[in-house]
Design a protein around this motif. Sequence first.
Motif, PDB file in Angstrom:
ATOM      1  N   ARG A   2       0.872  -1.106   0.066  1.00 47.03           N
ATOM      2  CA  ARG A   2       0.070  -0.118   0.002  1.00 47.03           C
ATOM      3  C   ARG A   2       0.819   1.200  -0.001  1.00 47.03           C
ATOM      4  NH1 ARG A   2      -5.385  -1.670   0.996  1.00 47.03           N
ATOM      5  NH2 ARG A   2      -5.562  -3.553   2.360  1.00 47.03           N
ATOM      6  N   GLY A   3       0.888   2.165  -1.320  1.00 53.99           N
ATOM      7  CA  GLY A   3       1.632   3.112  -1.270  1.00 53.99           C
ATOM      8  C   GLY A   3       0.973   4.420  -0.644  1.00 53.99           C
ATOM      9  N   LYS A   4       1.205   5.606  -0.926  1.00 52.17           N
ATOM     10  CA  LYS A   4       0.647   6.708  -0.411  1.00 52.17           C
ATOM     11  C   LYS A   4      -0.769   7.016  -0.997  1.00 52.17           C
ATOM     12  CE  LYS A   4       5.073   8.940  -0.287  1.00 52.17           C
ATOM     13  NZ  LYS A   4       6.089   9.929  -1.068  1.00 52.17           N
ATOM     14  N   VAL A   5      -0.999   6.581  -2.176  1.00 49.62           N
ATOM     15  CA  VAL A   5      -2.308   6.493  -2.874  1.00 49.62           C
ATOM     16  C   VAL A   5      -2.644   5.183  -3.348  1.00 49.62           C
ATOM     17  CG1 VAL A   5      -3.651   7.620  -4.746  1.00 49.62           C
ATOM     18  CG2 VAL A   5      -2.097   8.941  -3.669  1.00 49.62           C
ATOM     19  N   ARG A   6      -1.728   4.409  -3.695  1.00 50.06           N
ATOM     20  CA  ARG A   6      -2.239   3.266  -4.479  1.00 50.06           C
ATOM     21  C   ARG A   6      -1.867   1.857  -3.699  1.00 50.06           C
ATOM     22  NH1 ARG A   6      -1.296   6.864  -7.703  1.00 50.06           N
ATOM     23  NH2 ARG A   6      -2.492   7.206  -9.616  1.00 50.06           N
ATOM     24  N   ASP A   7      -3.130   0.804  -3.863  1.00 51.95           N
ATOM     25  CA  ASP A   7      -2.777  -0.477  -3.528  1.00 51.95           C
ATOM     26  C   ASP A   7      -2.191  -1.340  -4.834  1.00 51.95           C
ATOM     27  OD1 ASP A   7      -3.782   0.542  -0.847  1.00 51.95           O
ATOM     28  OD2 ASP A   7      -5.680  -0.395  -1.151  1.00 51.95           O
ATOM     29  N   LEU A   8      -1.333  -1.960  -4.298  1.00 52.17           N
ATOM     30  CA  LEU A   8      -0.943  -2.814  -5.486  1.00 52.17           C
ATOM     31  C   LEU A   8      -0.861  -4.260  -5.481  1.00 52.17           C
ATOM     32  CD1 LEU A   8       1.095  -2.654  -8.213  1.00 52.17           C
ATOM     33  CD2 LEU A   8       2.964  -2.853  -6.511  1.00 52.17           C
ATOM     34  N   TYR A   9      -1.589  -5.049  -6.084  1.00 51.72           N
ATOM     35  CA  TYR A   9      -1.978  -6.449  -6.020  1.00 51.72           C
ATOM     36  C   TYR A   9      -1.033  -7.182  -7.275  1.00 51.72           C
ATOM     37  CZ  TYR A   9      -5.578  -5.257  -3.055  1.00 51.72           C
ATOM     38  OH  TYR A   9      -6.502  -5.024  -2.237  1.00 51.72           O
ATOM     39  N   ASP A  10      -0.518  -8.475  -6.900  1.00 55.01           N
ATOM     40  CA  ASP A  10       0.057  -9.263  -7.885  1.00 55.01           C
ATOM     41  C   ASP A  10      -1.080 -10.251  -8.491  1.00 55.01           C
ATOM     42  OD1 ASP A  10       1.830 -10.742  -9.300  1.00 55.01           O
ATOM     43  OD2 ASP A  10       2.565 -11.902  -7.420  1.00 55.01           O
ATOM     44  N   ILE A  11      -1.198 -10.081  -9.692  1.00 53.78           N
ATOM     45  CA  ILE A  11      -2.187 -10.894 -10.468  1.00 53.78           C
ATOM     46  C   ILE A  11      -1.786 -12.036 -11.037  1.00 53.78           C
ATOM     47  CG2 ILE A  11      -3.995 -10.694 -12.178  1.00 53.78           C
ATOM     48  CD1 ILE A  11      -4.550  -8.935  -9.892  1.00 53.78           C
ATOM     49  N   ASP A  12      -0.553 -11.981 -11.924  1.00 56.52           N
ATOM     50  CA  ASP A  12       0.041 -13.142 -12.267  1.00 56.52           C
ATOM     51  C   ASP A  12       1.586 -13.082 -12.653  1.00 56.52           C
ATOM     52  OD1 ASP A  12       0.074 -12.163 -14.791  1.00 56.52           O
ATOM     53  OD2 ASP A  12      -1.964 -12.519 -15.384  1.00 56.52           O
ATOM     54  N   ASP A  13       2.303 -13.853 -13.338  1.00 55.48           N
ATOM     55  CA  ASP A  13       3.763 -13.665 -13.529  1.00 55.48           C
ATOM     56  C   ASP A  13       3.800 -12.357 -14.484  1.00 55.48           C
ATOM     57  OD1 ASP A  13       4.211 -15.976 -12.258  1.00 55.48           O
ATOM     58  OD2 ASP A  13       4.426 -17.265 -14.162  1.00 55.48           O
ATOM     59  N   ARG A  14       2.993 -11.869 -15.153  1.00 58.68           N
ATOM     60  CA  ARG A  14       3.237 -10.772 -15.957  1.00 58.68           C
ATOM     61  C   ARG A  14       2.696  -9.584 -15.623  1.00 58.68           C
ATOM     62  NH1 ARG A  14       2.989 -12.174 -22.071  1.00 58.68           N
ATOM     63  NH2 ARG A  14       4.060 -10.338 -22.092  1.00 58.68           N
ATOM     64  N   HIS A  15       1.421  -9.523 -14.683  1.00 59.03           N
ATOM     65  CA  HIS A  15       0.738  -8.470 -14.434  1.00 59.03           C
ATOM     66  C   HIS A  15       0.469  -8.238 -12.991  1.00 59.03           C
ATOM     67  CE1 HIS A  15      -0.672 -10.182 -18.364  1.00 59.03           C
ATOM     68  NE2 HIS A  15      -0.601  -8.977 -18.786  1.00 59.03           N
ATOM     69  N   LEU A  16       0.379  -6.697 -12.596  1.00 60.06           N
ATOM     70  CA  LEU A  16      -0.132  -6.020 -11.447  1.00 60.06           C
ATOM     71  C   LEU A  16      -1.395  -5.471 -11.693  1.00 60.06           C
ATOM     72  CD1 LEU A  16       3.504  -4.723 -10.438  1.00 60.06           C
ATOM     73  CD2 LEU A  16       2.487  -6.664  -9.732  1.00 60.06           C
ATOM     74  N   LEU A  17      -2.094  -5.147 -10.452  1.00 58.95           N
ATOM     75  CA  LEU A  17      -3.030  -4.167 -10.549  1.00 58.95           C
ATOM     76  C   LEU A  17      -2.827  -3.072  -9.472  1.00 58.95           C
ATOM     77  CD1 LEU A  17      -6.263  -4.466 -11.354  1.00 58.95           C
ATOM     78  CD2 LEU A  17      -6.595  -5.019  -8.983  1.00 58.95           C
ATOM     79  N   PHE A  18      -2.832  -1.913 -10.103  1.00 58.28           N
ATOM     80  CA  PHE A  18      -2.834  -0.664  -9.461  1.00 58.28           C
ATOM     81  C   PHE A  18      -4.400   0.009  -9.136  1.00 58.28           C
ATOM     82  CE2 PHE A  18       1.287   1.542 -10.469  1.00 58.28           C
ATOM     83  CZ  PHE A  18       1.949   0.287 -10.648  1.00 58.28           C
ATOM     84  N   VAL A  19      -4.323  -0.008  -7.745  1.00 57.44           N
ATOM     85  CA  VAL A  19      -5.840   0.455  -7.485  1.00 57.44           C
ATOM     86  C   VAL A  19      -5.721   1.694  -6.691  1.00 57.44           C
ATOM     87  CG1 VAL A  19      -7.626   0.106  -5.975  1.00 57.44           C
ATOM     88  CG2 VAL A  19      -6.430  -1.938  -6.679  1.00 57.44           C
ATOM     89  N   ALA A  20      -6.196   2.822  -7.287  1.00 52.47           N
ATOM     90  CA  ALA A  20      -5.782   4.142  -7.062  1.00 52.47           C
ATOM     91  C   ALA A  20      -7.034   4.530  -5.758  1.00 52.47           C
ATOM     92  CB  ALA A  20      -6.288   5.428  -8.128  1.00 52.47           C
ATOM     93  N   THR A  21      -6.763   4.409  -4.641  1.00 50.60           N
ATOM     94  CA  THR A  21      -7.754   4.705  -3.662  1.00 50.60           C
ATOM     95  C   THR A  21      -7.973   6.516  -3.444  1.00 50.60           C
ATOM     96  OG1 THR A  21      -6.007   5.265  -1.824  1.00 50.60           O
ATOM     97  CG2 THR A  21      -6.654   2.776  -2.464  1.00 50.60           C
ATOM     98  N   ASP A  22      -8.626   6.635  -2.562  1.00 55.83           N
ATOM     99  CA  ASP A  22      -9.103   8.099  -2.142  1.00 55.83           C
ATOM    100  C   ASP A  22      -8.044   8.454  -1.342  1.00 55.83           C
ATOM    101  OD1 ASP A  22     -11.056   7.976  -4.177  1.00 55.83           O
ATOM    102  OD2 ASP A  22     -12.540   7.465  -2.761  1.00 55.83           O
ATOM    103  N   ARG A  23      -7.128   7.947  -0.770  1.00 56.76           N
ATOM    104  CA  ARG A  23      -5.842   8.500   0.101  1.00 56.76           C
ATOM    105  C   ARG A  23      -5.328   9.694  -0.632  1.00 56.76           C
ATOM    106  NH1 ARG A  23      -4.711   2.952   0.761  1.00 56.76           N
ATOM    107  NH2 ARG A  23      -2.824   3.261  -0.345  1.00 56.76           N
ATOM    108  N   ILE A  24      -4.914  10.747   0.242  1.00 57.87           N
ATOM    109  CA  ILE A  24      -4.307  11.760  -0.280  1.00 57.87           C
ATOM    110  C   ILE A  24      -3.178  12.265   0.964  1.00 57.87           C
ATOM    111  CG2 ILE A  24      -5.605  13.474   0.915  1.00 57.87           C
ATOM    112  CD1 ILE A  24      -5.330  15.287  -1.628  1.00 57.87           C
TER     113      ILE A  24
END
Length: 304
Positions: free
Chosen positions: A17-39
């Motif tokens: 979990r970064g300052k804004v984004r939550d980062l998920y591992d999807i498979d060997d080649r892909h990630l999911l970036f989720v832009a939350t409403d954190r500021i």
Amino acid sequence: MAALTHSNCPDLKLLARGKVRDLYDIDDRHLLFVATDRISAFDVIMKNGITDKGKLLTQMSVFWFSFLEDIVSNHLVTADINQMPASVQKYRDQLEGRSMLVKKLKIVPCEAIVRGYLSGSGWAEYQKKGTVCDIKLPPGLRESDKLDKAIFTPSTKAEIGDHDENIHPDKLAQQIGSELAKKIEEIALKIYTKASNYARSRGIILADTKFEFGLDESGNVVLADEVLTPDSSRFWPADKYNPGSAQPSYDKQFLRDYLLSVNFDKKTGIELPDDIVQKTVAKYREASAILTKPRGQVSNPNKV
């Protein structure tokens, strides 16, 4: 609708979990970036979020990735949840409109900052030393003055809770290699120039911005993370531009100014008053509408 400050997707592998984004591992080649409403401001995350901010950031990034792809490729695979794996779609109620499926890259450990105007930490350094990132500038410049030409002023990429450190481009070359540093500088200046010219045609000054880059499996430089959002850029209304002081803005400067007015300690997140939340999201919406919507469709920007 309440702000989404943390995504909750237990069947997906949460990497960070970064300052804004939550980062998920999807498979060997892909990630999911989720832009939350954190500021965050001054590298500190506030206690409450800005409703729909993550959706606005995602909309803007998708627009800019497409706009800039003639200069540099990017990590975006899709922002359409219908084209994402079923494991992601099951969390549609949280993720729709605020998520990007992206390619895995080897991230270059720097913020590639480009400044076309003298503001922020650049102005603070200039007042003390006549430089920005130890790059000598002409004497007699005022706050918010336009520079003769845009300059590349990289910074280190800090962990959460730490502060990024502005460094001279030569130091970046020492850290990541001169060839890669030069390539990143050239690309960053090119995309700043194209984006700045476009924004100016829409009545917005792009004062400065920061980019992040990664390397793909073949060693090609790829534009990553978010791009040209109010979280990563200073956007000023051109019709109100008046150098010699801080400028009205469409970005986080409004929040920074509020925090300074209440003597924020730059260490611990605080609860933002509702009026500051509403004014902040209104600025984000207005910037998004002006920059990304077809002309004639920006009469009601305060709608995601």
